[in-house]
Design a protein around this motif. Sequence first.
Motif, mmCIF file in Angstrom:
data_model
loop_
_atom_site.group_PDB
_atom_site.id
_atom_site.type_symbol
_atom_site.label_atom_id
_atom_site.label_comp_id
_atom_site.label_asym_id
_atom_site.label_seq_id
_atom_site.Cartn_x
_atom_site.Cartn_y
_atom_site.Cartn_z
ATOM 1 N N PRO A 1 -1.526 16.628 23.135
ATOM 2 C CA PRO A 1 -2.276 15.418 23.483
ATOM 3 C C PRO A 1 -1.528 14.481 24.430
ATOM 4 N N ARG A 2 -0.271 14.746 24.690
ATOM 5 C CA ARG A 2 0.494 13.812 25.522
ATOM 6 C C ARG A 2 0.133 13.943 26.989
ATOM 7 N N GLU B 1 0.436 10.484 16.144
ATOM 8 C CA GLU B 1 1.230 11.573 15.588
ATOM 9 C C GLU B 1 2.600 11.059 15.132
ATOM 10 N N PHE C 1 -5.593 15.423 29.069
ATOM 11 C CA PHE C 1 -6.666 16.342 28.711
ATOM 12 C C PHE C 1 -8.041 15.692 28.754
ATOM 13 N N VAL C 2 -8.080 14.359 28.776
ATOM 14 C CA VAL C 2 -9.380 13.688 28.827
ATOM 15 C C VAL C 2 -9.819 13.343 30.248
ATOM 16 N N MET D 1 -6.182 20.322 24.934
ATOM 17 C CA MET D 1 -5.360 19.541 24.027
ATOM 18 C C MET D 1 -4.566 20.448 23.094
ATOM 19 N N THR E 1 -6.280 11.380 17.287
ATOM 20 C CA THR E 1 -6.792 11.972 18.526
ATOM 21 C C THR E 1 -7.114 10.843 19.501
ATOM 22 N N GLY E 2 -7.588 11.207 20.684
ATOM 23 C CA GLY E 2 -7.925 10.192 21.683
ATOM 24 C C GLY E 2 -6.726 9.842 22.542
ATOM 25 N N ALA F 1 -3.222 9.509 21.009
ATOM 26 C CA ALA F 1 -2.945 10.533 20.004
ATOM 27 C C ALA F 1 -1.448 10.685 19.749
ATOM 28 N N TYR F 2 -0.682 10.488 20.800
ATOM 29 C CA TYR F 2 0.752 10.669 20.708
ATOM 30 C C TYR F 2 1.373 9.628 19.761
#
Lengths: 303, 384
Positions: free
Chosen positions: A126-127, B45, A227-228, A121, B37-38, B41-42
């Motif tokens: 995170p995208r 942000e 990333f997950v 990440m 986050t998670g 997350a995008y």
Amino acid sequence: MSIILEQLLNGLTIGSFYALIALGYSMVYGVMKLINFAHGDLFALGSYLGYTLLVWSAGAVSQRFGLWGGMAAALLFAFFAVGCVGVLMERVAYRPVQKSGRLPLVVSALGVSIFLENLIMAVWGPRYQAYPASVVPTYTISLGWFHITSMQLFILILSFVLMLILYYVVQKTTFGAAIRATALDKEMATMLGIDVGKITLFIFFLGPALGGMAGVMNGMYYRQISFVMGWNYGLKAFTATILGGIGNIPAAMLGGLLLGLVEMFGAAYISSAWKDVFTFLILILILIFRPTGLIGEKVAEKV
Amino acid sequence: MKKVWFCLFIVFLFVLSAGAVAAEEKPIKVGLQAPITGQWAYEGEMAKNSVEVALQMIQEQGGILGGRKIEIVVADDASNPRDSALAAQRLVSQRVAAVIGTYGSSVNEPAADIYEASKMIDIGYGSTAVKLTMAKERKYFFRTCGRDDTQGQFFSEYAVGTMKARRIAIMHDNTTFALGVAEEARKALQEYLDAGVAELVFYDAITPGEKDFTPILTKLRETNPDVWYFTGYFPEAGLLVRQGRELGIKCPFVGGNAAINEDFVKIAGIEYAKGCLMTQEPMPTDLDTPKAKRFLELYRQRHNTVPTSPWPVYAADALIALTWAIDKAGSTDTEAMLEVLRTGMEGCEGITGSIAFTERGDRKGIIYKMYVVTGEGDMVVYQP
């Protein structure tokens, strides 16, 4: 009829991902008696590394070597890079705590998993990332109602070739015998003059490397990576490992393919929303009725 | 006697100045609960960025309560309901004046209950599930975004009325949000079904987080639909479109307002994303209020890009509504702010237009539009 055939192929494709990841679980469990929870994240790391190579300076690799060449480069790159990460992981996180027993090892594995997930990440953001269309060969081979994509065919062939090679190496060569001996009894193997350190090194290279390669194939097949994603695939592949019988290499392959098929047919003919329920129902049933898996350890010992 | 008066006067001055200093030094804390986050997350942000930009705009115009500082306290709900409750408790214990948040409806639910119990105002910015305001009365919950039923209704009317579709397929992913839109679309469709001008040929759910949807898509293909509406989120939407097209499903794809963004285009690939439709609130770049222009300008300056989904702007609007309420109420007293939010919003101009709430806390006057993905991967208002 053609629909059943299509579902069969789809199931085998997703099953090959599970099988390739399950191999890593199983091999590592064999030599260290450790469920390597970081394995799913190594798979995710592989797909990000392959992605990075392919999008590097606007797809230079693919332009230079062609679509299939670029793909081969990405696969090899992920194979070696993730393999090295695997070796590093063993040195840094597992070897120092190995003597303290199994619980610290498992905790350490969970730690590596969280570390890797957050590392991905932090580096890639995170995208969701997507393998660009320009680097993935996309032909659909259609025979009337029956469709198969070139990517699917490629994945099936490559995974089966990889599994055959691995099967041959482990079951038919002296080196393979040494691996099996180490898995059975480490101390005894040492006494018989097998370099257990070397075997461990090899296993911690090959397991993650196969996972990394599966990551690239997965990325190319579905095009979408996040990333997950490692956790989900890790859990499924773990189920596949248990299904086949942990510690046994052919069993991991069988478990992976079988799980893929069960998921696909369950989703197609019962309900798509219940897909994960089938997976974990199988895990529970196997743990209750055949804790050693479909091909239990007995077969492994027979050789 | 004179001396006593003088002393009192001095004391009075002290009290005054002390009060003034305290008021000036202590910033007003506004909570922002968002998925930092998670899996979302995008969105989190962008929401944080948007709120910061809105804050800058408010300060440019002289701030509130005579220039008192505003501080944004961010609490991460990690895109899941469990962390959402923790985030809400954290904000409550930090005694923020009010809260903006959060994005997902199913994540917002536990938090809204905590805010309600703590008597704290909470303005949702992406939570469009009907039941948030309609299932039970929440005195302290508002939202600057619209409600699912409006979107579902919009789809059904558009599909049957404008697209002249007869065989309609609806797919969701069982999350509060997606199920809500799908249910509302189905309800709105009922009158067409009764009149015999349309048919609901498919209504089923996928599992979010999955990557392989070929089994359900094979089933969908068998029903031979004229239009296919998916109400879930973009990671699955991108894969659905790609896999569906590869399986030979050719009918128009319509996504709900969480289904299509630039990541959708990346995942589906431009060859399949092109021509996909979406029911949604106007994008930030399609807003033409003066505030929207200034907002985009500042956002570009700070982040070198613009928000790529409609939601972050509603978070900015939530801050505008809150600061308006604080300013009108003259303090951060919750009951006074509530009064303003319910009845005193006349003249409050947000980025998406004027802000006012119904007595249930829903935003008044939200519009939806049909968007289409162009060959360049942009989203523009659809003109059939």
